[in-house]
Each structure stands twice: as C-alpha cells, then as structure tokens.
Design an enzyme around this catalytic site. Structure first.
Site, PDB file in Angstrom:
ATOM      1  NE  ARG A 271     -18.709 -13.880  16.915  1.00 58.30           N
ATOM      2  CZ  ARG A 271     -20.009 -14.043  17.150  1.00 58.30           C
ATOM      3  NH1 ARG A 271     -20.785 -14.668  16.268  1.00 58.30           N
ATOM      4  NH2 ARG A 271     -20.536 -13.593  18.272  1.00 58.30           N
TER       5      ARG A 271
ATOM      6  CE1 TYR B 275     -13.933  -3.548  21.949  1.00 62.33           C
ATOM      7  CE2 TYR B 275     -15.490  -4.586  20.450  1.00 62.33           C
ATOM      8  CZ  TYR B 275     -14.188  -4.260  20.789  1.00 62.33           C
ATOM      9  OH  TYR B 275     -13.151  -4.636  19.971  1.00 62.33           O
TER      10      TYR B 275
ATOM     11  N   GLY C 145     -24.695 -21.369  23.759  1.00 67.50           N
ATOM     12  CA  GLY C 145     -25.822 -21.603  22.858  1.00 67.50           C
ATOM     13  C   GLY C 145     -25.676 -22.992  22.245  1.00 67.50           C
ATOM     14  CG  ASP C 146     -27.649 -23.854  18.468  1.00 68.73           C
ATOM     15  OD1 ASP C 146     -26.796 -22.978  18.198  1.00 68.73           O
ATOM     16  OD2 ASP C 146     -28.727 -23.950  17.860  1.00 68.73           O
TER      17      ASP C 146
ATOM     18  CE  LYS D  68     -12.559  -0.642  19.784  1.00 68.60           C
ATOM     19  NZ  LYS D  68     -11.166  -0.322  19.479  1.00 68.60           N
TER      20      LYS D  68
ATOM     21  NE  ARG E  46     -21.334  -8.656  21.434  1.00 72.84           N
ATOM     22  CZ  ARG E  46     -20.586  -9.777  21.413  1.00 72.84           C
ATOM     23  NH1 ARG E  46     -20.869 -10.785  22.190  1.00 72.84           N
ATOM     24  NH2 ARG E  46     -19.547  -9.873  20.604  1.00 72.84           N
TER      25      ARG E  46
ATOM     26  NE  ARG F 279      -9.900 -11.454  22.759  1.00 67.49           N
ATOM     27  CZ  ARG F 279      -9.085 -10.529  22.257  1.00 67.49           C
ATOM     28  NH1 ARG F 279      -9.336  -9.995  21.080  1.00 67.49           N
ATOM     29  NH2 ARG F 279      -8.017 -10.146  22.931  1.00 67.49           N
TER      30      ARG F 279
ATOM     31  CG  ASN G   7     -14.365 -12.771  15.933  1.00 70.96           C
ATOM     32  OD1 ASN G   7     -15.172 -12.079  15.330  1.00 70.96           O
ATOM     33  ND2 ASN G   7     -14.596 -13.254  17.138  1.00 70.96           N
TER      34      ASN G   7
ATOM     35  CG  ASN H 259     -12.656 -19.145  26.927  1.00 71.81           C
ATOM     36  OD1 ASN H 259     -11.749 -18.597  27.534  1.00 71.81           O
ATOM     37  ND2 ASN H 259     -13.935 -18.972  27.238  1.00 71.81           N
TER      38      ASN H 259
HETATM   39  P1  NAD Z   1      -6.022  -6.640  24.099  1.00 68.53           P
HETATM   40  O1  NAD Z   1      -6.978  -6.554  25.230  1.00 68.53           O
HETATM   41  O2  NAD Z   1      -5.011  -7.742  24.097  1.00 68.53           O
HETATM   42  O3  NAD Z   1      -5.239  -5.278  23.898  1.00 68.53           O
HETATM   43  C1  NAD Z   1      -5.737  -4.024  24.286  1.00 68.53           C
HETATM   44  C2  NAD Z   1      -4.613  -3.269  24.984  1.00 68.53           C
HETATM   45  O4  NAD Z   1      -5.100  -1.966  25.366  1.00 68.53           O
HETATM   46  C3  NAD Z   1      -4.161  -3.954  26.266  1.00 68.53           C
HETATM   47  O5  NAD Z   1      -2.756  -4.027  26.303  1.00 68.53           O
HETATM   48  C4  NAD Z   1      -4.718  -3.064  27.368  1.00 68.53           C
HETATM   49  O6  NAD Z   1      -3.956  -3.126  28.551  1.00 68.53           O
HETATM   50  C5  NAD Z   1      -4.701  -1.716  26.696  1.00 68.53           C
HETATM   51  N1  NAD Z   1      -5.648  -0.763  27.278  1.00 68.53           N
HETATM   52  C6  NAD Z   1      -6.960  -0.981  27.589  1.00 68.53           C
HETATM   53  N2  NAD Z   1      -7.512   0.129  28.087  1.00 68.53           N
HETATM   54  C7  NAD Z   1      -6.528   1.089  28.074  1.00 68.53           C
HETATM   55  C8  NAD Z   1      -6.476   2.449  28.493  1.00 68.53           C
HETATM   56  N3  NAD Z   1      -7.553   3.063  29.017  1.00 68.53           N
HETATM   57  N4  NAD Z   1      -5.313   3.117  28.349  1.00 68.53           N
HETATM   58  C9  NAD Z   1      -4.204   2.504  27.841  1.00 68.53           C
HETATM   59  N5  NAD Z   1      -4.199   1.214  27.455  1.00 68.53           N
HETATM   60  C10 NAD Z   1      -5.352   0.516  27.565  1.00 68.53           C
HETATM   61  O7  NAD Z   1      -6.926  -6.730  22.771  1.00 68.53           O
HETATM   62  P2  NAD Z   1      -6.501  -6.871  21.249  1.00 68.53           P
HETATM   63  O8  NAD Z   1      -7.177  -8.062  20.713  1.00 68.53           O
HETATM   64  O9  NAD Z   1      -5.045  -6.737  21.096  1.00 68.53           O
HETATM   65  O10 NAD Z   1      -7.220  -5.598  20.621  1.00 68.53           O
HETATM   66  C11 NAD Z   1      -6.511  -4.432  20.240  1.00 68.53           C
HETATM   67  C12 NAD Z   1      -7.465  -3.472  19.556  1.00 68.53           C
HETATM   68  O11 NAD Z   1      -8.035  -4.095  18.397  1.00 68.53           O
HETATM   69  C13 NAD Z   1      -8.632  -3.046  20.436  1.00 68.53           C
HETATM   70  O12 NAD Z   1      -8.889  -1.672  20.212  1.00 68.53           O
HETATM   71  C14 NAD Z   1      -9.779  -3.883  19.933  1.00 68.53           C
HETATM   72  O13 NAD Z   1     -11.010  -3.250  20.121  1.00 68.53           O
HETATM   73  C15 NAD Z   1      -9.450  -4.029  18.463  1.00 68.53           C
HETATM   74  N6  NAD Z   1     -10.059  -5.254  17.901  1.00 68.53           N
HETATM   75  C16 NAD Z   1      -9.512  -6.486  18.167  1.00 68.53           C
HETATM   76  C17 NAD Z   1     -10.131  -7.615  17.624  1.00 68.53           C
HETATM   77  C18 NAD Z   1      -9.589  -8.996  17.834  1.00 68.53           C
HETATM   78  O14 NAD Z   1     -10.186  -9.963  17.361  1.00 68.53           O
HETATM   79  N7  NAD Z   1      -8.458  -9.201  18.479  1.00 68.53           N
HETATM   80  C19 NAD Z   1     -11.305  -7.481  16.858  1.00 68.53           C
HETATM   81  C20 NAD Z   1     -11.814  -6.216  16.645  1.00 68.53           C
HETATM   82  C21 NAD Z   1     -11.183  -5.101  17.156  1.00 68.53           C
HETATM   83  N1  UDP Z   2     -18.032 -18.505  22.754  1.00 66.88           N
HETATM   84  C1  UDP Z   2     -18.253 -19.820  23.146  1.00 66.88           C
HETATM   85  N2  UDP Z   2     -17.522 -20.320  24.174  1.00 66.88           N
HETATM   86  C2  UDP Z   2     -16.556 -19.624  24.815  1.00 66.88           C
HETATM   87  C3  UDP Z   2     -16.309 -18.281  24.415  1.00 66.88           C
HETATM   88  C4  UDP Z   2     -17.081 -17.753  23.377  1.00 66.88           C
HETATM   89  O1  UDP Z   2     -19.123 -20.510  22.581  1.00 66.88           O
HETATM   90  O2  UDP Z   2     -15.919 -20.174  25.733  1.00 66.88           O
HETATM   91  C5  UDP Z   2     -18.811 -17.953  21.635  1.00 66.88           C
HETATM   92  C6  UDP Z   2     -19.441 -16.607  21.908  1.00 66.88           C
HETATM   93  O3  UDP Z   2     -20.711 -16.771  22.504  1.00 66.88           O
HETATM   94  C7  UDP Z   2     -19.544 -16.036  20.499  1.00 66.88           C
HETATM   95  C8  UDP Z   2     -18.310 -16.598  19.792  1.00 66.88           C
HETATM   96  O4  UDP Z   2     -17.916 -17.734  20.553  1.00 66.88           O
HETATM   97  O5  UDP Z   2     -20.683 -16.514  19.859  1.00 66.88           O
HETATM   98  C9  UDP Z   2     -17.152 -15.622  19.686  1.00 66.88           C
HETATM   99  O6  UDP Z   2     -16.919 -15.088  20.979  1.00 66.88           O
HETATM  100  P1  UDP Z   2     -15.728 -14.105  21.322  1.00 66.88           P
HETATM  101  O7  UDP Z   2     -15.925 -13.653  22.723  1.00 66.88           O
HETATM  102  O8  UDP Z   2     -14.427 -14.728  20.960  1.00 66.88           O
HETATM  103  O9  UDP Z   2     -15.883 -12.881  20.297  1.00 66.88           O
HETATM  104  P2  UDP Z   2     -17.131 -12.016  19.771  1.00 66.88           P
HETATM  105  O10 UDP Z   2     -18.414 -12.539  20.308  1.00 66.88           O
HETATM  106  O11 UDP Z   2     -16.824 -10.634  20.244  1.00 66.88           O
HETATM  107  O12 UDP Z   2     -17.047 -12.201  18.303  1.00 66.88           O
END
Ligand code: NAD
Ligand code: UDP
Length: 311
Positions: free
Chosen positions: A209, A143, A203-204, A147, A140, A184, A172, A188
């Site tokens: 989250r 990422y 896992g269990d 960030k 991980r 995600r 999330n 899913n």
């Molecule tokens: P997403 O994957 O739907 O959106 C990301 C977008 O960025 C996509 O449209 C993708 O095509 C574009 N992208 C990726 N790499 C790129 C690049 N090199 N150049 C130009 N465009 C690029 O994900 P999201 O959930 O909409 O997330 C948006 C932002 O929020 C991300 O930066 C993510 O890290 C952050 N974030 C999201 C969550 C969440 O739960 N959704 C949580 C924490 C942080």
């Molecule tokens: N997870 C799961 N089944 C799935 C996808 C995810 O049990 O089909 C779990 C994953 O292992 C994690 C949590 O759900 O513990 C959230 O996963 P996600 O990928 O949405 O986000 P993140 O781990 O980045 O919070």
C-alpha cells in the site's frame, strides 16, 4: 463562502472542516456519526462559522451553500462491510442527493472517490486511465462498486446538467483522528503496538500500500476544488510504496514496543498492490505529498498515545 461537508465528523472530513474554517468559510458539517464522532469536531462547537447537522445522506438534505464536499461513507473494510447494503445506499443515494442539491444551487461539488475503483489492479502504478479490476460480487464490492457508481453519477450530472464537479481518487491516507477501532492497517498496528498486543499482519504481509499523511491529502483536496481547469478524476496519494510487513516493522521500531508480529488469514479480494500514479496531480494541481512515512507515523503515534490515555 458557505460550504457543506458531508462526513464532516469523520477522519478526513474533520481535518477538511479545520482547514476550511481557518480560511474564513462558513461550514455546515453533516454527519450521521456512524464512524465519525463529535470529539473530532468539538473544538469548533463555539465557532459561529461552524454548524453541525446530524443527518443521514441517504435522505435528501436542503441548505443554501456555495460548495459541497461529499465525504460521507464509511471507509474502513470492517465498517463498510458491517452493513453492505447501507454502504451502497450511502454512496449511491448520497451522491444523488448531493448532486441534486448542487444542481439546484449551481454549486461546485467534490466527490471523495477512492483507489478502490481500481480493485485488485493489473496495472501498476495505477493511472486515472486504468479502468480497474473489481469483483462485483465480492465482500469489498459494496464499497468499490458504490464508489464507481457515484463517479458515474457525478459525470452524468456533469454531462447532462452541467453540474460543476471535481472528483478525486484517494489512496490510503492516515493520521491523527483515525478511529482506534476502525480496523485500518495504520491505526490497527499503532494501537496494537502501544497496547503491547500482537501485531496482526494479514496474509504473508507482502501486499503493498502507499500511505499518504492527512495534511498532504487535504492540501490536494483544496487545490482540486480551487482550480477551474480540470474536473478529474484525479489520483491523490503518496507514491511511496511499502509492504504491510515493512509497515509493521516500522511501527514496532517507532513505538519501541515489545509486540510480536503474528500472521492471520488474508481477507478475500484484498488487493495485492497499490501505488498511485500522481502525474496528473503534479501537472494540473502542482501537488505532491511532502510528509515522509516516518514523520507522519510519529505524529499519528503521538495522537494515539493521547487518545488511548497513555500520555
Ligand atoms: P470515516 O469513516 O472516518 O469518515 C466517514 C464519515 O462519514 C463518518 O464521519 C461517518 O459517520 C459519515 N457517514 C457514513 N455514512 C453516512 C451517511 N449515510 N450519512 C451521513 N454521514 C455518514 O472515513 P474517512 O477516512 O474520513 O473517509 C472519508 C471519505 O474519504 C469517504 O468517502 C471514503 O470513502 C473516502 N476515502 C478515504 C480514504 C482513506 O484512506 N482515509 C481512502 C479512499 C477514500
Ligand atoms: N491489514 C493487516 N492487518 C490489519 C489490518 C489490515 O495486515 O490489522 C492489511 C489488509 O489486509 C490490507 C492492508 O493491510 O492488505 C491495508 O488494509 P486497510 O484495511 O487499511 O485498507 P485497504 O485494504 O482498503 O487498502
């Protein structure tokens, strides 16, 4: 105002574009369409205030804008691990390119950071002052560390060059326009339930989250960007904490599916618990999420029914 939204064709970015256009802004939506899609923004095609630019933020981009929202980065573990090196480049070089542009233009710039900067936290819930527990060499890390480095760059541009930054740490978030295949947990489980497939709990299922509905989150983005008092970092998320097993059961109940829960191995470095401390957002932004999980899930389920052609 003319506003650049990087990652604007993604899940969060497209909702942000909707809201900014509603307010009468002009939008440049920049995206390389890696995880985003034109379908998320096609309803703006004929809007003269909306412009789509297919561009990779790893390469410099120039435009005249008043504000920048930097969201470009794949967010789901499957997609950000697909090409880990590219993910780091997107976070780090993307931040440098956006910050350079903001510096030149004197534009306010917003960074979509993440709760992943806290890694697998030893402090619960997580306040912004907690420095995190990230494995720098784990799967991980591309990422999480990307960030974290982006946050460092934002604060160095702020200190060194006076760039007007806003940094939020997103927990999330779920809702309509999540990618059906993006891996995600919310998407899913809903997609599996609607297709009558097994629901895959990793896992269990005791890991937790906290799930925030997208409309609440975008309200937080706008409040953060519109105020002058604080630069962040600030947590945005829903403090309601659920185990993954509870989420699976809720999705089964709300979809009325016959799907069964199956257990699969927990991916490495999967955080055990996560819950935002949102005291700062309450105090400085007068923001807190309003949409309960059940209501948000119902709306998301309705979206996926259409998206999967089941309606
Ligand atoms: P997403 O994957 O739907 O959106 C990301 C977008 O960025 C996509 O449209 C993708 O095509 C574009 N992208 C990726 N790499 C790129 C690049 N090199 N150049 C130009 N465009 C690029 O994900 P999201 O959930 O909409 O997330 C948006 C932002 O929020 C991300 O930066 C993510 O890290 C952050 N974030 C999201 C969550 C969440 O739960 N959704 C949580 C924490 C942080
Ligand atoms: N997870 C799961 N089944 C799935 C996808 C995810 O049990 O089909 C779990 C994953 O292992 C994690 C949590 O759900 O513990 C959230 O996963 P996600 O990928 O949405 O986000 P993140 O781990 O980045 O919070």
């Amino acid at each position: 105002m003319r506003i650049l939204v990087t990652g604007g064709a993604g899940f969060l970015g497209s909702h942000l574009c909707d809201r900014l256009l509603e307010r009468g802004n002009e939008i440049i939506c920049l995206d390389n369409l890696f995880t985003g899609g034109k379908a998320n923004i096609s309803h703006h095609w004929t809007n003269p205030n909306f412009e789509f630019v297919r561009h990779d933020i790893v390469d410099p981009y120039k435009a005249e804008v008043d504000r920048i929202f930097n969201l470009a980065c794949p967010a789901s573990p499957i997609h950000y691990q697909y090409n880990a090196i590219k993910t780091i480049k997107t976070s780090v070089m993307g931040a440098i390119n956006c910050l350079g542009l903001a510096k030149r233009l004197n534009a306010r710039i917003f960074q979509a950071s993440t709760s992943e900067v806290y890694g697998d936290p030893e402090v619960h819930p997580q306040p912004e002052s907690y420095r995190g527990s990230v494995n720098p060499i784990g799967i991980r890390a591309c990422y999480d560390e990307g960030k974290r480095c982006a946050e460092t760059l934002f604060f160095d541009y702020h200190r060194q060059n006076g760039v007007d930054i806003r940094v939020v740490r997103i927990f999330n978030t779920y809702g309509p326009r999540m990618n059906a295949d993006d891996g995600r947990v919310v998407s899913n489980f809903i997609v599996q339930a609607l297709r009558g497939e097994d629901i895959t709990v990793y896992g269990d299922g005791s890991q937790t989250r906290s799930f925030c509905f997208v409309d609440d989150l975008i309200n937080g983005f706008l409040r953060m960007m519109d105020q002058d008092a604080i630069v962040g970092p600030i947590n945005l998320g829903n403090p309601g904490e659920f185990t993954i097993l509870e989420l699976a059961e809720k999705v089964i109940q709300l979809t009325g599916t016959n799907s069964k829960i199956i257990f699969e191995p927990l991916p490495s470095d999967d955080p055990l618990q996560r819950q935002p401390d949102i005291s700062l957002a309450k105090e400085h932004l007068d923001w807190e999420p309003k949409v309960p999980l059940e209501e948000g899930l119902k709306e998301t389920i309705a979206y996926f029914r259409k998206d999967l052609g089941l309606d």
